[in-house]
Design a protein around this motif. Structure first.
Motif, mmCIF file in Angstrom:
data_model
loop_
_atom_site.group_PDB
_atom_site.id
_atom_site.type_symbol
_atom_site.label_atom_id
_atom_site.label_comp_id
_atom_site.label_asym_id
_atom_site.label_seq_id
_atom_site.Cartn_x
_atom_site.Cartn_y
_atom_site.Cartn_z
ATOM 1 N N GLN A 249 -30.303 -52.764 7.664
ATOM 2 C CA GLN A 249 -29.226 -52.104 8.400
ATOM 3 C C GLN A 249 -28.991 -52.802 9.731
ATOM 4 O OE1 GLN A 249 -29.508 -47.843 8.987
ATOM 5 N NE2 GLN A 249 -28.174 -47.931 10.775
ATOM 6 N N CYS B 55 -21.482 -58.744 18.853
ATOM 7 C CA CYS B 55 -22.920 -59.011 18.702
ATOM 8 C C CYS B 55 -23.138 -60.456 18.267
ATOM 9 C CB CYS B 55 -23.523 -58.078 17.666
ATOM 10 S SG CYS B 55 -23.240 -56.331 17.997
ATOM 11 N N THR C 115 -21.865 -57.940 11.129
ATOM 12 C CA THR C 115 -20.517 -57.401 10.987
ATOM 13 C C THR C 115 -19.863 -57.090 12.335
ATOM 14 O OG1 THR C 115 -21.377 -55.151 10.723
ATOM 15 C CG2 THR C 115 -20.931 -56.404 8.698
ATOM 16 N N CYS C 116 -20.542 -57.359 13.411
ATOM 17 C CA CYS C 116 -20.035 -57.082 14.766
ATOM 18 C C CYS C 116 -19.731 -58.407 15.458
ATOM 19 C CB CYS C 116 -21.086 -56.294 15.545
ATOM 20 S SG CYS C 116 -20.717 -56.113 17.306
ATOM 21 N N TYR D 207 -34.178 -53.026 15.784
ATOM 22 C CA TYR D 207 -33.407 -53.433 16.967
ATOM 23 C C TYR D 207 -34.314 -54.116 17.982
ATOM 24 C CZ TYR D 207 -29.702 -50.120 15.485
ATOM 25 O OH TYR D 207 -28.728 -49.437 14.809
ATOM 26 N N GLU E 46 -19.153 -52.591 5.678
ATOM 27 C CA GLU E 46 -19.877 -51.734 6.600
ATOM 28 C C GLU E 46 -21.347 -52.026 6.397
ATOM 29 O OE1 GLU E 46 -19.175 -47.567 6.576
ATOM 30 O OE2 GLU E 46 -17.044 -47.834 6.187
ATOM 31 N N PRO E 47 -22.114 -52.012 7.471
ATOM 32 C CA PRO E 47 -23.557 -52.220 7.298
ATOM 33 C C PRO E 47 -24.131 -51.137 6.392
ATOM 34 C CG PRO E 47 -22.956 -52.238 9.623
ATOM 35 C CD PRO E 47 -21.743 -51.812 8.863
ATOM 36 N N THR F 48 -18.664 -63.156 11.174
ATOM 37 C CA THR F 48 -18.452 -61.738 10.878
ATOM 38 C C THR F 48 -17.222 -61.426 10.040
ATOM 39 O OG1 THR F 48 -17.228 -61.362 12.947
ATOM 40 C CG2 THR F 48 -19.630 -61.052 13.002
ATOM 41 N N GLU G 229 -25.603 -54.614 10.868
ATOM 42 C CA GLU G 229 -24.844 -54.293 12.073
ATOM 43 C C GLU G 229 -24.579 -55.557 12.891
ATOM 44 O OE1 GLU G 229 -27.186 -51.222 13.874
ATOM 45 O OE2 GLU G 229 -26.596 -49.742 12.369
ATOM 46 N N ARG H 247 -26.690 -48.370 5.297
ATOM 47 C CA ARG H 247 -27.379 -47.372 6.127
ATOM 48 C C ARG H 247 -28.738 -47.072 5.509
ATOM 49 N NH1 ARG H 247 -24.922 -48.245 10.530
ATOM 50 N NH2 ARG H 247 -22.682 -47.927 10.425
#
Length: 160
Positions: free
Chosen positions: A95, A106, A102-103, A15, A86-87, A63, A99, A89
Motif C-alpha cells: 500500500q 511524492c 501513484t502520487c 511509511y 488507486e493504491p 505515476t 501510494e 489498501r
C-alpha cells in the motif's frame, strides 16, 4: 445491532521505512560526495530550475505514463495501464509503495533527490539525464499550451 466497520490502520511502519530509506540515501550520497570531493554548492539557480522541470517530468512519467505501468501494476487496484489506478489498501508495504508510485508530488520528491544526487556523484551522466528530462517536461508544457491555444482559436473562429 450496529455493524462495525473494519478500518485498516495506515501502514505507518512502511511509511517510516520509506522515509528512512529516503533520508538515509540522501545522507549516503552526501557522504559519497565528500569522499569523492564533489561540491554540491556549485549548483546555480538555472540548475535548480532545470532540476525542477526534470523532476516534474520524471514524476509524471512514473505515476501516469503507460510505459511505466508495469512498475505501478503490483501496487494498485485495477489495471495500471488503463489509468484509473488507486493504491491497494492492504495496510502494508504494498500500500505504501502504491501510494508513492501513484502520487506525482511524492514521486517528484524522489525524482528530485535521485537527479540531484546523480548530478553530484556522476556529473556528466546526471546533467545529461536531468537536462533531457527537463527538455521533455518543457515539451509537455509547450504541447499542452499549443493544444489549449489551438482549441481557443478554433472556438473563437466558430463564433465568427
Amino acid at each position: 445491532m450496529a455493524t462495525a466497520t473494519l478500518t485498516r490502520r495506515p501502514p505507518y511502519e512502511a511509511y517510516a521505512a520509506i522515509m528512512g530509506t529516503y533520508v538515509g540515501g540522501i545522507g549516503l550520497a552526501g557522504l559519497a560526495a565528500r569522499v569523492l570531493e564533489r561540491n554540491p554548492a556549485c549548483q546555480t539557480p538555472l540548475d535548480l530550475a532545470v532540476l525542477a522541470l526534470a523532476s516534474f517530468k520524471a514524476a509524471r512519467t512514473l505515476t501516469k505514463d503507460n510505459v511505466t505501468s508495469f512498475v505501478r501494476e503490483p501496487f494498485v487496484r485495477g489495471t495500471a495501464y488503463e489509468g484509473d489506478e488507486e493504491p491497494i489498501r492492504t495496510g502494508d508495504y504494498r500500500q505504501a509503495i502504491g501510494e508513492l508510485v501513484t502520487c506525482s508530488r511524492c514521486g517528484g520528491t524522489w525524482a528530485a533527490a535521485g537527479l540531484a544526487v546523480s548530478q553530484i556523484l556522476s556529473p556528466r551522466f546526471g546533467r545529461l539525464l536531468t537536462w533531457s528530462l527537463a527538455a521533455a517536461g518543457a515539451n509537455d508544457w509547450l504541447q499542452a499550451g499549443f493544444s489549449a491555444l489551438t482549441a481557443k482559436s478554433n472556438e473563437l473562429q466558430e463564433r465568427i
